[in-house]
Design a protein around this motif. Sequence first.
Motif, mmCIF file in Angstrom:
data_model
loop_
_atom_site.group_PDB
_atom_site.id
_atom_site.type_symbol
_atom_site.label_atom_id
_atom_site.label_comp_id
_atom_site.label_asym_id
_atom_site.label_seq_id
_atom_site.Cartn_x
_atom_site.Cartn_y
_atom_site.Cartn_z
ATOM 1 N N GLN A 1 11.568 -6.615 -6.406
ATOM 2 C CA GLN A 1 11.347 -6.166 -7.785
ATOM 3 C C GLN A 1 11.854 -4.743 -8.020
ATOM 4 O OE1 GLN A 1 10.139 -8.176 -10.209
ATOM 5 N NE2 GLN A 1 10.130 -9.801 -8.664
ATOM 6 N N CYS A 2 11.570 -3.853 -7.062
ATOM 7 C CA CYS A 2 11.936 -2.440 -7.247
ATOM 8 C C CYS A 2 13.078 -2.006 -6.328
ATOM 9 C CB CYS A 2 10.719 -1.553 -7.017
ATOM 10 S SG CYS A 2 10.099 -1.584 -5.317
ATOM 11 N N TRP B 1 8.706 1.040 -10.780
ATOM 12 C CA TRP B 1 9.385 0.321 -11.840
ATOM 13 C C TRP B 1 9.711 1.340 -12.917
ATOM 14 C CZ3 TRP B 1 7.468 0.469 -16.763
ATOM 15 C CH2 TRP B 1 6.138 0.814 -16.904
ATOM 16 N N CYS C 1 5.349 0.132 -8.532
ATOM 17 C CA CYS C 1 5.701 -1.282 -8.592
ATOM 18 C C CYS C 1 4.455 -2.123 -8.304
ATOM 19 C CB CYS C 1 6.798 -1.579 -7.576
ATOM 20 S SG CYS C 1 7.244 -3.318 -7.438
ATOM 21 N N ASN D 1 4.503 -5.319 -7.579
ATOM 22 C CA ASN D 1 4.783 -6.342 -6.572
ATOM 23 C C ASN D 1 4.517 -5.833 -5.160
ATOM 24 O OD1 ASN D 1 5.810 -9.020 -5.903
ATOM 25 N ND2 ASN D 1 7.542 -7.920 -5.021
#
Length: 109
Positions: A19-20, A26, A35, A37
């Motif tokens: 994700q990041c 993020w 983040c 996640n």
Amino acid sequence: MAKSKALHWQEPATEVCPQCNGSGEWVGMFSSGPCANCDGTGLVGSDGEPLSTDDLLPMMRRQRDRAVQQFRQLLQTPGVREALAEHRERLAQKERDEHAALRKGLRGG
């Protein structure tokens, strides 16, 4: 009966958070944050889930200890302490100059 801990802790297999991309953050249009996640660590387990604190804390301690050891070794390199002292003095002089300019500006000079 309580579960006993292993004598030698094994670092879990990790992957970069998808994700990041491993940054742990993020970034949105108007704000940013940790983040969700990977819980802001930039790493996830091999299953894609965030690492547990039981695994994460020892990993972070090892990283910190390695960084401290590298810093101490760097300070033992000839000339590094002198260069660090010169850098600190340049920063202090720059700060003194900026404060003097601000005081002069406030006095209307």
